[in-house]
Scaffold this motif. Structure first.
Motif, PDB file in Angstrom:
ATOM      1  N   GLN A   1       1.435  22.067   6.249  1.00 32.01           N
ATOM      2  CA  GLN A   1       1.644  23.314   7.075  1.00 32.01           C
ATOM      3  C   GLN A   1       0.474  24.175   7.225  1.00 32.01           C
ATOM      4  O   GLN A   1       0.406  24.654   8.956  1.00 32.01           O
ATOM      5  N   ILE A   2      -0.798  23.263   7.176  1.00 31.74           N
ATOM      6  CA  ILE A   2      -2.279  24.606   6.937  1.00 31.74           C
ATOM      7  C   ILE A   2      -2.569  23.979   8.510  1.00 31.74           C
ATOM      8  O   ILE A   2      -2.906  24.945   9.429  1.00 31.74           O
ATOM      9  N   PRO A   3      -2.683  23.175   9.270  1.00 36.95           N
ATOM     10  CA  PRO A   3      -2.724  22.177  10.493  1.00 36.95           C
ATOM     11  C   PRO A   3      -1.542  23.403  11.089  1.00 36.95           C
ATOM     12  O   PRO A   3      -2.240  23.134  12.592  1.00 36.95           O
ATOM     13  N   LEU A   4      -0.503  23.630  10.971  1.00 34.51           N
ATOM     14  CA  LEU A   4       0.142  24.156  12.047  1.00 34.51           C
ATOM     15  C   LEU A   4      -0.057  26.125  11.905  1.00 34.51           C
ATOM     16  O   LEU A   4       0.380  26.389  13.231  1.00 34.51           O
ATOM     17  N   MET A   5      -0.966  26.152  10.666  1.00 37.59           N
ATOM     18  CA  MET A   5      -1.790  27.877  11.092  1.00 37.59           C
ATOM     19  C   MET A   5      -1.694  28.174  12.355  1.00 37.59           C
ATOM     20  O   MET A   5      -1.490  29.442  12.869  1.00 37.59           O
ATOM     21  N   GLY A   6      -3.008  27.958  13.230  1.00 37.68           N
ATOM     22  CA  GLY A   6      -3.620  28.006  14.330  1.00 37.68           C
ATOM     23  C   GLY A   6      -2.236  28.905  15.123  1.00 37.68           C
ATOM     24  O   GLY A   6      -2.364  29.168  15.998  1.00 37.68           O
ATOM     25  N   THR A   7      -1.132  26.617  15.062  1.00 33.17           N
ATOM     26  CA  THR A   7      -0.090  27.612  16.107  1.00 33.17           C
ATOM     27  C   THR A   7       1.111  28.700  15.796  1.00 33.17           C
ATOM     28  O   THR A   7       1.122  29.293  17.032  1.00 33.17           O
ATOM     29  N   ILE A   8       1.143  29.378  15.003  1.00 33.57           N
ATOM     30  CA  ILE A   8       1.405  30.035  14.656  1.00 33.57           C
ATOM     31  C   ILE A   8       1.147  32.231  14.520  1.00 33.57           C
ATOM     32  O   ILE A   8       1.941  32.267  15.385  1.00 33.57           O
ATOM     33  N   TYR A   9      -0.364  31.644  14.480  1.00 30.89           N
ATOM     34  CA  TYR A   9      -1.474  33.182  14.778  1.00 30.89           C
ATOM     35  C   TYR A   9      -1.022  32.952  16.209  1.00 30.89           C
ATOM     36  O   TYR A   9      -1.052  34.063  17.046  1.00 30.89           O
ATOM     37  N   ARG A  10      -0.881  31.811  17.286  1.00 34.57           N
ATOM     38  CA  ARG A  10      -1.639  32.224  18.123  1.00 34.57           C
ATOM     39  C   ARG A  10      -0.156  32.120  19.477  1.00 34.57           C
ATOM     40  O   ARG A  10       0.019  33.000  20.163  1.00 34.57           O
TER      41      ARG A  10
ATOM     42  N   ASN B   1     -13.867  23.753   0.989  1.00 34.44           N
ATOM     43  CA  ASN B   1     -12.861  22.514   1.923  1.00 34.44           C
ATOM     44  C   ASN B   1     -12.217  23.454   3.035  1.00 34.44           C
ATOM     45  O   ASN B   1     -12.468  23.417   4.035  1.00 34.44           O
ATOM     46  N   ASP B   2     -12.477  24.436   2.327  1.00 32.96           N
ATOM     47  CA  ASP B   2     -11.442  25.913   3.695  1.00 32.96           C
ATOM     48  C   ASP B   2     -12.423  26.308   4.479  1.00 32.96           C
ATOM     49  O   ASP B   2     -11.521  26.598   5.391  1.00 32.96           O
ATOM     50  N   LYS B   3     -13.594  26.253   4.475  1.00 34.93           N
ATOM     51  CA  LYS B   3     -14.723  26.538   5.419  1.00 34.93           C
ATOM     52  C   LYS B   3     -14.247  25.408   6.934  1.00 34.93           C
ATOM     53  O   LYS B   3     -15.140  25.971   7.437  1.00 34.93           O
ATOM     54  N   VAL B   4     -13.603  24.859   7.042  1.00 33.70           N
ATOM     55  CA  VAL B   4     -13.635  24.016   7.748  1.00 33.70           C
ATOM     56  C   VAL B   4     -12.018  23.594   8.229  1.00 33.70           C
ATOM     57  O   VAL B   4     -11.714  23.834   9.280  1.00 33.70           O
ATOM     58  N   TYR B   5     -11.213  23.725   6.795  1.00 33.25           N
ATOM     59  CA  TYR B   5      -9.707  23.969   7.199  1.00 33.25           C
ATOM     60  C   TYR B   5      -9.665  25.034   8.101  1.00 33.25           C
ATOM     61  O   TYR B   5      -8.792  25.232   8.787  1.00 33.25           O
ATOM     62  N   GLY B   6     -10.314  26.441   7.703  1.00 34.40           N
ATOM     63  CA  GLY B   6     -10.084  27.463   8.053  1.00 34.40           C
ATOM     64  C   GLY B   6      -9.776  27.913   9.761  1.00 34.40           C
ATOM     65  O   GLY B   6      -9.787  29.116  10.042  1.00 34.40           O
ATOM     66  N   ILE B   7     -10.807  26.886  10.301  1.00 32.14           N
ATOM     67  CA  ILE B   7     -11.588  27.397  11.944  1.00 32.14           C
ATOM     68  C   ILE B   7     -10.403  26.328  12.458  1.00 32.14           C
ATOM     69  O   ILE B   7     -10.752  26.628  13.685  1.00 32.14           O
ATOM     70  N   LEU B   8      -9.714  25.509  12.092  1.00 28.16           N
ATOM     71  CA  LEU B   8      -8.937  24.221  12.883  1.00 28.16           C
ATOM     72  C   LEU B   8      -8.023  24.673  14.510  1.00 28.16           C
ATOM     73  O   LEU B   8      -8.039  24.503  15.214  1.00 28.16           O
ATOM     74  N   GLY B   9      -7.601  25.765  13.793  1.00 30.93           N
ATOM     75  CA  GLY B   9      -6.837  26.748  14.075  1.00 30.93           C
ATOM     76  C   GLY B   9      -7.464  27.019  15.710  1.00 30.93           C
ATOM     77  O   GLY B   9      -6.571  27.747  16.648  1.00 30.93           O
ATOM     78  N   VAL B  10      -8.731  27.942  15.281  1.00 32.13           N
ATOM     79  CA  VAL B  10      -9.509  28.139  16.887  1.00 32.13           C
ATOM     80  C   VAL B  10      -9.688  27.556  17.303  1.00 32.13           C
ATOM     81  O   VAL B  10     -10.377  27.580  18.802  1.00 32.13           O
TER      82      VAL B  10
END
Length: 516
Positions: free
Chosen positions: A104-113, A240-249
């Protein structure tokens, strides 16, 4: 569970159900962004279909307050569904729940965009009130932004949505209104956080970092995004959220980077760097923090550019720069423990003598300082209710005015209507008067040529040219020196106009390797 499925909360049914991403009517979906309450005991979310408990809310009552505020606010936008992390991603601790989060975390960028918009909340007060975007502390002598602007995940939740509405106390503010308010009050804002932090997960963000993230002209490449999340706070056990938190951007998020909290932050950063484009690698080289002396290892976090950039990032806009198409740059990982090296083919090396600027800083004239509104007046921009009359100026008050006025100039078209309204309400001077602070005081502008090590001015140095302005002969790069083993060492960053240097020679190297 297929990875192309997400849960959504149905406002009318007050239930959560799975939906296929490709079949969702996104114009009817909104998202939320909020700072978790972190209650001492897990709380059940009173939504049908949610079987788990979470620390996101300290009580069911506080969840209901946020849920109802969300429903009432976005109902007029035609919203039928809302996505909320704590209610739409299973917060359990088992293997199945962990697998779900990885998907689900990699999908968050899609959800917000793709969603119609996002409604953002800071923490709730002990009295169950929503905090305002800025408030005072230290007996009213200092002021700072709310913690929403300091968290890792809120960075992409700010940058990605088409619309962001901020809940600030009893009021709803647009993204531009929040940007203007924080930008204008920035000369008075003082961070309460320790820098450097006592732990890598702690917040140590500067006010300029906050402003850069809010800026309409912020460039969200890997380098600038890492510079943001590195200073934002996260859970110590989820570093590791320091990196995972920008994948959607990221424009092209690496498909090979899997969400894994069992590996180190350095390993995650290395995985991201190996997938960077040439432009990202060259951009990172001009900002990253490499060892000041030979013999110190180039670890991943320092290489990646997790450093503070206390200037507006729209000055200059890296996305509008020229990169030599013949140059190719990539990050390799060598050794055990793994270390980052940079391989650059067709590297453009100039031997130059950079002239020291005659003047790098002068104080604003008192008339310009007086032109900036008081924070008590500016607090009305965002309808803040705290008493700001005793708030002191920040330590870099004068320079902060210079930075803010440059950002006003860069974002003039989007901010002009808000500035005109502020002037008519008697809150601030007219936009033209504020812009005159920038045009009339060149002493605080960025100098035309600069070196990371001031001792190198006037000396012959070798510069790797990483990028250049398209509209004039201005270049960004790094000073490098060859090593006995055939590699090259980065000495410091360099930026200069051709008018301010003496070019001794230029050449192209087939391959150079920075760091071993």
């Amino acid at each position: 569970m297929a990875p192309d499925m997400i849960r959504l909360i149905d406002f009318n049914k007050r239930t959560v159900d799975w939906h296929e991403v490709d079949t969702i009517s996104w114009d009817k979906v909104w998202t939320t962004s909020h700072v978790w309450d972190r209650g001492n005991t897990p709380t059940r979310i009173p939504i049908g279909g949610v079987s788990w408990e979470t620390n996101a809310f300290s009580s069911e009552r506080r969840f209901n307050l946020m849920f109802e505020k969300t429903r009432r606010t976005i109902k007029e936008y035609g919203a039928e569904y809302v996505w909320m992390d704590a209610a739409c991603i299973n917060q359990g601790s088992g293997e199945e729940e962990e697998l779900e989060r990885k998907e689900q975390i990699p999908l968050m960028g899609t959800i917000y965009r793709k969603s119609a918009g996002c409604i953002a909340f800071g923490k709730q007060t002990p009295e169950d009130q929503f905090v305002e975007i800025t408030s005072t502390y230290d007996d009213g002598r200092k002021a700072w932004v709310c913690s929403w602007f300091e968290r890792v995940w809120t960075f992409q939740e700010l940058r990605l949505p088409k619309v962001v509405l901020f809940v600030s106390g009893e009021h709803i503010l647009t993204r531009d209104e929040v940007y203007l308010s924080i930008l204008m009050t920035s000369p008075y804002l003082t961070s309460p956080h320790q820098s450097p932090p006592s732990h890598p997960s702690d917040t140590h963000i500067s006010i300029q970092d906050v402003i850069n993230a809010l800026s309409p002209k912020f460039g969200s490449n890997a380098q600038r995004s890492l510079m943001q999340t590195s200073k934002r706070g996260c859970s110590a056990d989820l570093i590791n959220d320091k990196v995972y938190g920008i994948l959607g951007v990221l424009p092209d998020p690496p498909s090979t980077l899997q969400v894994d909290y069992k590996i180190s932050l350095a390993q995650v950063v290395l995985s991201l760097m190996k997938s960077m484009s040439t432009k990202d690698v060259l951009d990172t080289l001009t900002f990253n923090k490499l060892p000041p002396k030979d013999g110190i290892l180039h670890d991943a976090v320092r290489w990646s550019g997790m450093v503070r950039l206390d200037e507006p990032t729209e000055h200059p806009s890296h996305e509008k720069h020229y990169y030599d198409p013949a140059m190719e740059a990539r990050v390799d990982v060598v050794g055990d423990p793994p270390l980052a090296t940079t391989r650059i083919s067709n590297a453009s090396l100039w031997t130059v003598v950079v002239t020291k600027p005659e003047r790098t800083h002068t104080d604003f004239a008192e008339t310009h300082v007086r032109a900036w509104p008081s924070i008590a007046s500016l607090s009305k921009l965002a309808k803040l209710t705290d008493d700001f009359s005793k708030v002191e100026r920040s330590a870099d008050y004068v320079d902060a005015i210079g930075r803010a006025s440059r950002s006003l100039a860069s974002n003039w078209l989007s901010l002009k209507p808000l500035l005109e309204k502020a002037a008519s309400d008697g809150i601030a001077a007219t936009g033209e008067e504020l812009l005159s602070i920038n045009t009339g005081t060149s002493g605080t502008s960025i100098p035309p040529n600069r070196l990371g090590d001031a001792r190198l001015f006037g000396q012959e140095v070798t510069v790797l040219i990483c990028r250049s302005k398209r509209d004039k002969p201005f270049h960004y790069g790094i000073v490098v020196t060859p090593q006995e083993d055939g590699s090259w060492h980065k000495v410091c960053t360099a930026a200069f106009s051709e008018e301010c240097v003496r070019i001794v020679a230029s050449r192209t190297e087939d391959l150079i390797i920075i760091g071993k």
